[in-house]
Design a protein around this motif. Structure first.
Motif, short mmCIF file in Angstrom:
data_model
loop_
_atom_site.label_atom_id
_atom_site.label_comp_id
_atom_site.label_asym_id
_atom_site.label_seq_id
_atom_site.Cartn_x
_atom_site.Cartn_y
_atom_site.Cartn_z
N ILE A 152 37.61 14.03 97.79
CA ILE A 152 37.89 13.81 99.23
C ILE A 152 36.74 12.78 99.78
O ILE A 152 36.68 12.43 100.91
N LEU A 153 36.01 11.89 98.84
CA LEU A 153 35.02 11.25 99.24
C LEU A 153 35.04 9.80 98.47
O LEU A 153 35.04 8.71 99.17
N ASN A 154 35.11 9.67 97.36
CA ASN A 154 35.39 8.43 96.67
C ASN A 154 36.82 7.95 95.94
O ASN A 154 37.12 8.52 94.97
N PRO A 155 37.20 7.17 96.44
CA PRO A 155 38.68 6.89 95.90
C PRO A 155 38.60 5.99 94.74
O PRO A 155 39.76 5.80 94.03
N PHE A 156 37.61 5.67 94.30
CA PHE A 156 37.26 4.83 93.14
C PHE A 156 36.88 5.58 91.96
O PHE A 156 37.44 5.81 90.84
N GLU A 157 35.87 6.46 92.10
CA GLU A 157 35.44 7.26 91.00
C GLU A 157 36.40 8.31 90.52
O GLU A 157 36.65 8.70 89.35
N VAL A 158 37.43 8.70 91.31
CA VAL A 158 38.43 9.74 91.06
C VAL A 158 39.38 9.03 89.86
O VAL A 158 39.88 9.85 88.99
N VAL A 159 39.67 7.74 90.02
CA VAL A 159 40.32 7.34 88.89
C VAL A 159 39.74 7.35 87.54
O VAL A 159 40.39 7.61 86.58
N HIS A 160 38.38 6.98 87.65
CA HIS A 160 37.70 7.12 86.35
C HIS A 160 37.49 8.54 85.88
O HIS A 160 37.60 8.97 84.39
N THR A 161 37.35 9.35 86.46
CA THR A 161 37.33 10.89 86.34
C THR A 161 38.71 11.42 85.74
O THR A 161 38.68 12.10 84.86
N ALA A 162 39.65 10.94 86.47
CA ALA A 162 41.19 11.37 86.04
C ALA A 162 41.33 10.71 84.65
O ALA A 162 42.01 11.45 83.67
N ARG A 163 40.75 9.61 84.25
CA ARG A 163 41.16 8.91 82.97
C ARG A 163 40.43 9.70 81.78
O ARG A 163 40.72 9.90 80.88
N ARG A 164 39.05 10.07 82.11
CA ARG A 164 38.15 10.90 81.34
C ARG A 164 38.77 12.23 81.11
O ARG A 164 38.48 12.58 80.05
N MET A 165 39.32 12.87 82.14
CA MET A 165 39.85 14.03 81.74
C MET A 165 41.30 13.95 81.24
O MET A 165 42.10 15.06 81.10
N TRP A 183 45.89 -0.08 92.33
CA TRP A 183 45.98 -1.02 91.36
C TRP A 183 45.18 -0.37 90.01
O TRP A 183 45.48 -0.54 88.77
N LEU A 184 43.95 0.10 90.28
CA LEU A 184 43.24 0.83 89.15
C LEU A 184 44.15 2.00 88.67
O LEU A 184 44.18 2.17 87.28
N ALA A 185 44.55 2.71 89.45
CA ALA A 185 45.60 3.99 89.07
C ALA A 185 46.72 3.47 88.18
O ALA A 185 46.87 4.10 87.05
N LYS A 186 47.17 2.58 88.63
CA LYS A 186 48.73 2.04 88.02
C LYS A 186 48.10 1.36 86.65
O LYS A 186 49.05 1.43 85.74
N ARG A 187 46.92 0.95 86.64
CA ARG A 187 46.71 0.07 85.46
C ARG A 187 46.25 0.77 84.33
O ARG A 187 46.46 0.82 83.08
N ARG A 188 45.73 2.40 84.78
CA ARG A 188 45.61 3.14 84.04
C ARG A 188 46.69 4.37 83.68
O ARG A 188 46.44 5.43 83.30
N HIS A 189 47.81 4.04 84.22
CA HIS A 189 49.00 4.73 84.12
C HIS A 189 48.96 6.14 84.57
O HIS A 189 49.38 7.24 84.09
N LEU A 190 48.37 6.19 85.80
CA LEU A 190 48.08 7.47 86.57
C LEU A 190 49.10 7.46 87.90
O LEU A 190 49.21 6.69 88.61
#
Length: 235
Positions: A152-165, A183-190
């Motif tokens: 609910i705060l960081n729209p960029f860190e969430v992508v890294h967290t999702a990838r890590r998990m 773009w970050l999400a799609k690049r990481r296939h999220l």
């Protein structure tokens, strides 16, 4: 969640009292990809379908969910005359008719979720939460079930967290959605799950700028038709 890209928010919260039997029934009558609802843990470690920590917004009687047993909570009459649903009751109601997108509100919920889901082996479920430990536990026990990391705060860190998990995707408020996150999400296939979109013009804009996103709405009837009919064109 790719056929319509529409999920009913708290059932269909724009049509009936959120997370109630009426709201869930209204959502089931629509041709869409799934129904989102929230679960919270009671004093006796059961799960009720409830967004807030207390009942003050949906009933005259205001009590904390965590301080009452399931039986005590279900004795409260909601504003629509119904009772608070247990997670088990919702699983019985929806069955395998539609994907259940379960937003986990409290730590310590995973064990009860797993216990209930054993009774419904054909249920189609996915999970989203700010409680990453709960998502991780469910991913370990149900490796094929989609999980969506929420922030609910960081729209960029969430992508890294999702990838890590090793998550399926991310869940964001529509006002946090932005081109870089997409773009970050799609690049990481999220996959990208956005809430809560109720305006037709905003829906059109988001789906144009961010192709393939899944949209959660209080008013899914504005974007899809009743079951058995073709998908509605937003007007």
């Amino acid at each position: 969640m790719t056929q319509t890209g529409i999920i009913g928010h708290r059932g269909a919260a724009g049509l009936a009292l959120e997370n109630s039997h009426d709201s869930l029934r209204a959502a089931l009558e629509l041709s869409m990809d799934g129904i989102e609802f929230d679960v919270r843990k009671t004093k006796d470690d059961r799960l009720v379908v409830m967004h807030d920590t207390h009942t003050g917004r949906i009933a005259k009687q205001k009590v904390l969910v965590s301080m009452k047993t399931l039986a005590e909570l279900q004795a409260i009459t909601l504003y629509n005359g119904q009772h608070i649903l247990s997670f088990e009751e919702v699983c019985k109601l929806i069955g395998d008719r539609m994907m259940m997108v379960i937003d986990i509100k409290d730590n310590g919920s995973a064990d009860e979720i797993l216990r209930v889901l054993k009774q419904f082996p054909k249920a189609k479920v996915s999970f989203t939460s700010l409680k990453y430990g709960e998502l991780q536990k469910l991913r370990e026990m149900l490796p094929d079930v989609p999980i969506y990391v929420r922030d609910i705060l960081n729209p960029f860190e969430v992508v890294h967290t999702a990838r890590r998990m090793h998550a399926t995707g991310i869940t964001l408020n529509m006002w946090l959605m932005n081109p870089l996150t997409y773009w970050l999400a799609k690049r990481r296939h999220l996959n990208v799950f956005v809430y809560t979109v109720n305006n037709v013009w905003l829906y059109r804009l988001l789906r144009t700028v961010y192709p393939g996103i899944v949209v959660c709405s209080d008013h899914p009837q504005r974007f899809v038709k009743r079951s058995g009919q073709q998908q509605a064109k937003p007007a």
